[in-house]
Design a protein around this motif. Structure first.
Motif, mmCIF file in Angstrom:
data_model
loop_
_atom_site.group_PDB
_atom_site.id
_atom_site.type_symbol
_atom_site.label_atom_id
_atom_site.label_comp_id
_atom_site.label_asym_id
_atom_site.label_seq_id
_atom_site.Cartn_x
_atom_site.Cartn_y
_atom_site.Cartn_z
ATOM 1 N N MET A 21 0.713 -1.280 0.069
ATOM 2 C CA MET A 21 -0.003 0.048 -0.087
ATOM 3 C C MET A 21 0.623 1.104 -0.100
ATOM 4 N N GLU A 25 0.211 4.245 -2.867
ATOM 5 C CA GLU A 25 0.186 5.424 -2.707
ATOM 6 C C GLU A 25 1.220 6.500 -3.333
ATOM 7 N N THR A 28 0.138 6.859 -6.980
ATOM 8 C CA THR A 28 -1.160 7.295 -7.344
ATOM 9 C C THR A 28 -1.127 8.514 -6.757
ATOM 10 N N ARG A 29 -0.001 9.101 -5.984
ATOM 11 C CA ARG A 29 -0.035 10.514 -5.277
ATOM 12 C C ARG A 29 -0.758 11.565 -6.017
ATOM 13 N N PRO A 34 -9.364 6.260 -6.807
ATOM 14 C CA PRO A 34 -10.112 5.981 -5.537
ATOM 15 C C PRO A 34 -9.573 4.775 -4.807
ATOM 16 N N ARG A 35 -9.680 5.052 -3.363
ATOM 17 C CA ARG A 35 -8.912 4.153 -2.504
ATOM 18 C C ARG A 35 -9.414 2.400 -2.859
ATOM 19 N N ALA A 36 -10.683 2.463 -3.371
ATOM 20 C CA ALA A 36 -11.306 1.135 -3.640
ATOM 21 C C ALA A 36 -10.258 0.579 -4.775
ATOM 22 N N ARG A 37 -9.768 1.293 -5.807
ATOM 23 C CA ARG A 37 -9.127 0.803 -6.768
ATOM 24 C C ARG A 37 -7.701 0.495 -6.290
ATOM 25 N N LEU A 38 -6.932 1.192 -5.391
ATOM 26 C CA LEU A 38 -5.878 0.910 -4.892
ATOM 27 C C LEU A 38 -5.959 -0.550 -4.132
ATOM 28 N N GLU A 39 -7.033 -0.779 -3.565
ATOM 29 C CA GLU A 39 -7.238 -2.166 -2.634
ATOM 30 C C GLU A 39 -7.390 -3.277 -3.584
#
Length: 344
Positions: A21, A25, A28-29, A34-39
């Protein structure tokens, strides 16, 4: 000019579950992902124990380049730095300064123009030098190589091997590269060329490889988009394209990741897992060709680009396209070229 080092500059990747993570981060900073896409993407890394293959692939490639430099009688230490994860380029440039390096070449691990593939590496170099300060070495980035004969030949041999593995000479040849926002691609080129530097170079590399293997027809598609769903990106996606081919009666494909130089996570997940799985569901024979990273010609390509800078090798290209706006003595980009896509 005489150079006293080579900086191998790459994207970076996590090498443990606790790094996934923080790495994403960093990547993509400021981009509004979206956080969901990071997950979702994090799960791809966790599938492989949180370890991206990219750092080890880079270490292997660096070792091959060091051997090639030695074989050609060139004394040039090679340093390794990344944009998004350790070893971070700022730390590497600091170490270069401490070692007394004053003038170094930079090999960025992308064959193409565009923001993420080119201009962002220029920003990485500028940021690292600013961080180190007055003692930072001068850094000159080597040119794009999407149409270099060694790059094209390596990709072409990979395609031939994939066809041999599949034993389906009628298989459709599909080239894929990392998608980018359409607005960023439109900005990727000098005004006199009308932009679209990245997608035009990808299309040209695909054309050259297809011609080398004697393929009469081929497709260029995209993969690995990561932005907000409301932002248009280059299409079609590889999986959607497989569906379209299936609807047209195509039952065998060879996929060449022309946009990538190594089998890092986006290649092995998006192609070897998602695309291959979808092809299986469709009853479609599927083979993916190798990337150039492990091919000895890739090391020779890098050393040839180095030798161009010393005047001991002439630039080679198979395309009539302006080679990324580059000149042999360094990248030259038009004002406003390859601007990043701005989040809405």
């Amino acid at each position: 000019m005489n150079y006293d080092a080579l900086l191998w500059l790459s994207f970076g990747g996590p090498e443990g579950l606790d790094e996934v993570m923080p790495f994403l981060e960093n990547v993509t900073r400021g981009r509004g992902v979206p956080r969901a896409r990071l997950e979702e993407v994090a799960e791809h890394y966790r599938h492989f124990g949180g370890v991206s293959p990219i750092n080890q692939l880079n270490r292997d490639a660096i070792a091959a380049v060091e051997r090639e430099l030695s074989a050609q009688g060139i004394t040039l230490p090679v340093y390794f730095g990344n944009r998004n994860w350790h070893p971070m380029v700022e730390d590497t440039v600091r170490r270069m300064a401490e070692d007394g390096v004053r003038d170094a070449l930079v090999f960025a691990t992308s064959a193409y123009g565009g923001y993420s593939a080119c201009r962002q590496y220029d920003e990485d170099i500028a940021r690292a030098r600013a961080t180190v300060g007055a003692e930072a070495p001068r850094l000159r980035k080597l040119r794009h190589f999407f149409d270099h004969p060694l790059f094209v030949a390596s990709l072409a041999d990979g395609v031939r091997a994939a066809y041999a593995e599949l034993n389906r000479p009628d298989a459709r040849l599909v080239f894929t590269a990392h998608s980018v926002p359409t607005a960023a691609d439109a900005a990727a080129g000098p005004p006199e060329e009308g932009g679209h530097r990245y997608s035009r170079q990808v299309a040209e590399a695909a054309r050259l490889v297809a011609a080398e293997v004697g393929a009469e027809d081929h497709d260029v598609v995209w993969q690995s988009r990561s932005g907000p769903p409301e932002v248009p990106w280059l299409e079609p996606d590889i999986v959607d394209h497989l569906d379209a081919l299936h609807a047209d009666g195509v039952d065998a494909v060879v996929v060449c990741p022309v946009g990538f130089v190594s089998d890092h996570l986006e290649v092995i997940w998006d192609l070897d897992n998602e695309a291959a799985e979808r092809a299986g569901e469709l009853g479609m024979a599927f083979a993916r060709s190798a990337t150039p990273n492990a091919d000895p010609r890739f090391a020779r390509l890098v050393v040839e680009l180095v030798r161009e800078q010393s005047g001991s090798a002439s630039p080679r290209a198979l395309s009539d396209l302006v080679n990324g706006g580059d000149t042999v003595d360094g990248a030259v980009c038009a004002t406003g070229c390859c601007e990043p896509a701005r989040p809405r």
